[in-house]
Structure formats: C-alpha cells, structure tokens
Motif scaffolding. Structure first.
Motif, PDB file in Angstrom:
ATOM      1  N   TRP A 137       0.784  -1.251   0.032  1.00  0.00           N
ATOM      2  CA  TRP A 137       0.188   0.060  -0.097  1.00  0.00           C
ATOM      3  C   TRP A 137       0.733   1.126   0.075  1.00  0.00           C
TER       4      TRP A 137
ATOM      5  N   HIS B  52       2.288   1.897  -3.460  1.00  0.00           N
ATOM      6  CA  HIS B  52       1.303   2.158  -4.393  1.00  0.00           C
ATOM      7  C   HIS B  52       0.830   3.754  -4.069  1.00  0.00           C
ATOM      8  N   THR B  53       0.670   4.238  -2.661  1.00  0.00           N
ATOM      9  CA  THR B  53       0.389   5.524  -2.514  1.00  0.00           C
ATOM     10  C   THR B  53       1.604   6.525  -3.047  1.00  0.00           C
TER      11      THR B  53
ATOM     12  N   MET C 180       1.098   7.151  -6.548  1.00  0.00           N
ATOM     13  CA  MET C 180       0.087   7.806  -6.665  1.00  0.00           C
ATOM     14  C   MET C 180       0.011   9.342  -6.396  1.00  0.00           C
ATOM     15  N   ASN C 181       0.995   9.616  -5.546  1.00  0.00           N
ATOM     16  CA  ASN C 181       1.157  11.068  -4.871  1.00  0.00           C
ATOM     17  C   ASN C 181       1.833  11.940  -6.043  1.00  0.00           C
TER      18      ASN C 181
ATOM     19  N   GLY D 179      -2.660  11.313   1.916  1.00  0.00           N
ATOM     20  CA  GLY D 179      -3.399  10.424   2.423  1.00  0.00           C
ATOM     21  C   GLY D 179      -3.444  10.268   3.790  1.00  0.00           C
TER      22      GLY D 179
ATOM     23  N   ASP E 136      -9.576   7.471  -3.817  1.00  0.00           N
ATOM     24  CA  ASP E 136      -8.932   7.473  -5.298  1.00  0.00           C
ATOM     25  C   ASP E 136      -7.867   6.388  -5.217  1.00  0.00           C
ATOM     26  N   ASN E 137      -7.144   6.392  -4.204  1.00  0.00           N
ATOM     27  CA  ASN E 137      -5.946   5.369  -4.165  1.00  0.00           C
ATOM     28  C   ASN E 137      -6.540   3.758  -4.157  1.00  0.00           C
TER      29      ASN E 137
ATOM     30  N   PHE F 286      -5.671   1.142  -7.072  1.00  0.00           N
ATOM     31  CA  PHE F 286      -4.976  -0.145  -6.843  1.00  0.00           C
ATOM     32  C   PHE F 286      -4.982  -1.190  -7.753  1.00  0.00           C
TER      33      PHE F 286
END
Length: 625
Positions: free
Chosen positions: A34, A37-38, A41-42, A265, A333-334, A338
């Motif tokens: 996670w 992933h975040t 996405m940042n 997040g 959104d995250n 995913f």
C-alpha cells in the motif's frame, strides 16, 4: 482549567466516524504494498528527488520539504523581530522532537538564501537515539545528523530526551538561558508524533498528551513576538479543540495548513502560530498547565465547551471538514487505482503531473543551492554515513493480519517469530580478532535506569526487534528465559582450557549494568600476569558493554571473538598484564555506578558514541550482531 469531565462535540465525532470508516477500508491491504502504491500515486512525489537533484540540500527528506514550504508560505521566521535593534540580527530557535534534524537543515538553507545577514543559533531535543531504554517504536533512531552536532542537543535531566517529563523540560529551559541570555528565542518547532500504526482510528488521542507537553514547553521558552510550528493530526477530540483554543488565545494569528509536500492520504497537518503574546501573558496559566503535563492524559478537559466562543467552534468545524474531505478523497482515489487495469498507463500519465508539481515547488519557493561551507554538517558527510542499520520498522502485513497476531497463543506467536528470524542471513565469519585501545580518558555518562535493552546502535534493528518480540511474550506469560542456559554454559566451560578464567553472562529478564561492572572489577583486581579471561554469552548491544571491552583491552594483548550458535559470543581476552591506570578507571566507573543508583540512574557509557562509531561499531555491524 481542567475542571470539566471529558466532552465531545457531535459534529466533530460524525466527521471522525466518517474518516475512520474510510480508513477501515485499508485494513486488509499489505502495508508495504500500500505504501508503495500511494507513493506512486502521490502527485507531489517527485519534490524530494527534484530538491536533491537541483538544490543539493543537506539532509533533504519529506520533513525538509514540508518545513521549507511552510517557512516560505508564512512569516514563520519573524525577520521583523529579529532585525529589531535590541536583537541585533541575532536569532535563536528551539526544536522539539526534532530527530533526525531535517527541520534544522531546511531552516539553515532558508536563512542562507533569504536572510544571509542573520546570525543564527539553535538548540534541539528529541528522544535520545543513544538511550538503549528507548524503543524503536517510540523514537527516530537515525542519528546521522545528531552525532555531528551533539553540543546543540539537550536530552534533559535523565538523558532520555523525553519532553513529557517535567524535569527534562526544566533542564531544557535552564539550558536555553545560556543561549544569548535566553532573550532571543523567536521560533520553536514541534514535530513530535507517536507510532499509531496499530491504532489508526485513535491517532489523535494517542498523541494528544505529547502535543500538550510540546505547547507547554513552547510557552516556557518563546519570546514575545515569536512563532510556533506544531504538528497535529485530526482535531475531533476535546483535547485538540481545547489546545487549538489555547493557542488562539496566546498567539495573534493561528493557521492550520497541510503542505503539498506532506503525504496526502494521512491526517498530518501543521499549526502555524504567529506573534506570541509573551510569557507574562501566559504566566498565570503555566502552573496549572505544568501540573497536567506528563505521560498520563489528564482526567479532566482543559476547558468547558461554553468557555469557547461558538464562532471559534464553527470555524474549527469547517477546518476539520475541509481536511477530512480531502483525506477521504485521496484514500478513495488510491483504493480505486490499486491494481487497476490501466495501472501502468496511469503511472505514465502521472509522471508529467509530478514533474509539473516538482518544478512549481522549486519555482514558487525560489530554491537555490547554498555554498557547502554554509551547511551545518555537510551534505556529503551525511550521505556517507552508514544508514543501513537505522530503525527499520518490520511491518509488512495488513492491519487485520496484525490484529489476528495479537490473538495468537504464545506458542503460535513464537513460531511466527522463528519464521521471521530464519529470513536473516547468518554472519559469514565465525571468529575474528579485535585490536582495541583503552581510552586515554573516561567520559562517564549516566541516564535513567532501564531494565530492558529496547534499541541498539550495534545491531541490525530487525534482529533486535525479534529479540524484543520474544521478550514481550516471555514477560506477558510471566515466564523466564536465559541465554545461554545454565546447562549449555556448563558444557561449554568444560571445553575451555582449565587455566583460563571464565566469566559467564546470560540474557536475562533484567539488564543490570552495575552487577556487570562490579564483577569485572572484582575479577580483574585479583588477576595474575599472563592469565586469559574468557567471557561467555557477553552482550554487544550497549555502549557500556562495548566501552568496557575497550577498557579491558588495556589489560590484555588481544581480544578474540568467536560466534557460537548455542551460547552467543565467546570473547577471549589473552595474556593479562596489570595496568594500574585502567584498574583505577574501572574503580572510578564502579564508584560512579554506586552513586548513580541512588538517584535511579545508571551508567550508560564510558566512551563517547562518536568514538565508538569509528573504533568498533563498523566491525560489529558488518557481522550482523
């Protein structure tokens, strides 16, 4: 103050429930996956690398970028106050919970590019990374910056650096009086937090007392007209509502902000408090605030809700709604992204956005390089520092998986820990020789007594966390564990040359440095020339133990170390020769230990950690203690 029972505001509790419901959707995600992933996405995820590449700043981290952003967006550094005639361009700042030190290097960079005429001095405090009674989960163990700037750090009366202990706060206040007469402290930052990974829904309550203590420290230290930067999280509970009202009463201007460079997040936000009304203004309230500082949450609320203006509560509600909305949107959104079908295409599109954001950051805050001579320690020095053994929190599973582990029977839990241990490589070498030098002078350092070694700079933190997990289970089940066992010790000692003197140690429930010092002194005082001393099961986790080996090298020609799977280290100190100076040093250490025990203190070290790093630390680490 502190007369009312704890209270709640319905509208804020509804926001809390809504946010926690969104957070709970993450409970089944593997933590490492996670986070990866975040990070991808940042949209602001390239800021740090852009600053490192283009600005080549010192100790550039996320904290560095957040501080620089806040300092550039607000009048955080009060230049008007600093340049008043009575201040003469002198400026002192104090930094609470500051490890590893990125706020300091960012402030230095900001001053050198925005106010090069200012003469800056600073003092910082944090949980002492060299206190082996401080756990990995409580502190930041990264000491790359601290070890080079130790004279600027204050760890308090008991040397732990715990700002929640009033005695440590009072020592910090006294230390600050030595900084330019204590008259020019115009900025205080407080970046403290608590590891809330296992209680994500109650993060605010978990850190509330720390934030109160940081604020009380600020009120003791800050000069009239000075500024305060405080990290908070959500503002749903009465502790945070009251703290925000208190800050609004004693500062002229209070703003809540979340820097773009902060991870979007999470619940992290910063309170920027401008123009302190002065110590005289808060003096009538300080005593009662001090009474409610400490490691235990007050049983009463600081204020009654009717004491707080309705307009303030309305504005605070709007503030909570604003940040809660954005955090929930990011999490939502995250989750939707995913492992999405177009995941690689999305990442490709994000590259352009990330580049735009990073360039905007560099442009808006007018970042430029500074001369390396103007750095505090030096970027190159910090980058060369060995960081591979810094605190690595060993959490790869999901929140729900961690909750299930808490319900396991001790035997099952131990079995899982054994599986974790099998992933660690054994050292390639099983024996080696150390050529150490006894210290020319002792620097005996004392600190608060502790009975468990919770952290170590001489051991891979993953290995040490396994040790701590085992110890926690042993304590919870009220069992005892000894390593090596008495049987193994007897077996091994029978194989040792009978002409050798043997001193056996065990990993036991309570770490007792005084007994160890006394045993060394008693044994060595009676030693004969040419004898060999064998230490069985001697721990190499603490500064004191390592320092004592340095000291003992003054008695012996060489030190051989052998790793034995069933007994730990076997250390052979060969060919004793009497050394009255070293014997006197050992007697001095024993006397200091006797005196320390009277104040519930203990000997922490006899050789500065900076010397140990250069002498033996590298040797131990390369063999994965």
């Amino acid at each position: 103050m502190f007369k009312e029972p704890p209270w709640r505001l319905d509208n804020l509790q509804m926001l809390k429930d809504s946010l926690n419901e969104m957070k709970s959707r993450l409970n089944n995600f593997n933590l490492c996956e996670w986070q990866q992933h975040t990070n991808q996405m940042n949209k602001a995820g390239d800021i740090i690398s852009a600053v490192k590449k283009n600005v080549q700043g010192e100790l550039v981290t996320q904290a560095w970028c957040k501080f620089y952003e806040i300092a550039s967006n607000f009048f955080l550094v009060p230049l008007n106050e600093i340049r008043r005639e009575e201040n003469g361009n002198n400026f002192t700042s104090v930094h609470l919970c500051e490890a590893p030190g990125a706020f300091l290097t960012a402030l230095n960079h900001w001053l050198k590019t925005n106010a090069p005429d200012v003469r800056w001095n600073w003092l910082a405090t944090t949980l002492n990374p060299y206190c082996e009674g401080n756990s990995y989960n409580r502190m930041v163990a990264d000491d790359r910056f601290i070890r080079h700037t130790l004279k600027h750090w204050c760890f308090g009366a008991d040397n732990t650096g715990d700002i929640m202990d009033l005695r440590n706060l009072d020592v910090l206040v006294e230390r600050c009086k030595l900084l330019d007469g204590g008259k020019r402290i115009l900025l205080i930052t407080a970046d403290g937090s608590v590891d809330c990974t296992d209680v994500p829904g109650e993060q605010e309550s978990a850190v509330a007392q720390l934030h109160l203590c940081e604020t009380v420290a600020c009120m003791h230290l800050l000069q009239k007209g000075g500024n305060f930067l405080l990290k908070l999280f959500t503002l749903f509970e009465h502790q945070s509502v009251c703290l925000m009202y208190l800050l609004s009463c004693v500062f002229q201007w209070v703003t809540v902000t979340k820097p773009a460079s902060s991870k979007p997040g999470n619940s992290e936000m910063y309170v920027v408090c401008i123009n302190f009304k002065g110590r005289d203004y808060v003096a009538p309230y300080l005593n009662i605030l001090r009474q409610h500082c400490g490691n235990v949450l007050p049983t009463k609320a600081m204020f009654h809700p009717r004491d707080i203006p309705s307009n303030f509560l309305r504005r605070l509600g709007e503030c909570n709604e604003f940040f809660k909305h954005h955090q929930c949107q990011v999490i939502k959104d995250n989750i939707s992204m995913f492992r999405a079908e177009r995941y690689n295409d999305i990442l490709f599109e994000l590259k352009h956005v990330k580049r735009i954001v990073a360039n905007k950051y560099l442009r808006d805050y007018r970042l430029s390089q500074i001369d390396s001579a103007n750095e505090i320690v030096g970027r190159e020095i910090l980058e060369k520092s060995n960081s591979s053994f810094m605190n690595k929190k060993w959490r790869v599973d999901s929140y729900n998986e961690r909750c299930k582990k808490q319900d396991l029977e001790p035997r099952e839990h131990l079995s899982q820990i054994c599986n974790e241990a099998r992933e660690i490589e054994s050292p390639a070498e099983k024996s080696y020789t150390w050529h150490l030098r006894a210290p020319e002078t002792l620097e005996i350092q004392t600190g608060r007594s502790f009975n468990k070694v919770r952290s170590s700079h001489f051991c891979d933190s993953k290995i040490h966390q396994i040790l701590n997990k085992i110890d926690d289970i042993v304590r919870d089940t009220q069992s005892t564990i000894c390593f090596p066992t008495a049987e193994i010790t007897r077996e091994q000692t029978q194989q040792i040359d009978p002409t050798h003197e043997i001193l056996s140690f065990q990993f036991v429930r309570d770490y007792d440095s005084h007994r160890m010092i006394a045993e060394f002194y008693d044994r060595l005082e009676k030693f004969q020339t040419g004898q060999t001393l064998v230490l069985v099961g001697y721990s190499l986790l603490t500064q004191l133990n390592i320092g004592l080996l340095h000291l003992l090298s003054g008695f012996f020609d060489k030190i051989n170390v052998e790793i034995c799977d069933n007994e730990g280290y076997r250390i052979k100190l060969e060919t004793y020769r009497r050394n009255d100076k070293v014997l006197n040093d050992l007697r001095e250490i024993l006397t200091a230990s006797h005196n320390a025990r009277k104040d519930n203190m203990t000997i922490w070290s006899i050789i500065p950690i900076t010397i140990l790093y250069g002498k033996i630390c590298k040797h131990i680490k390369t063999r994965k203690n």
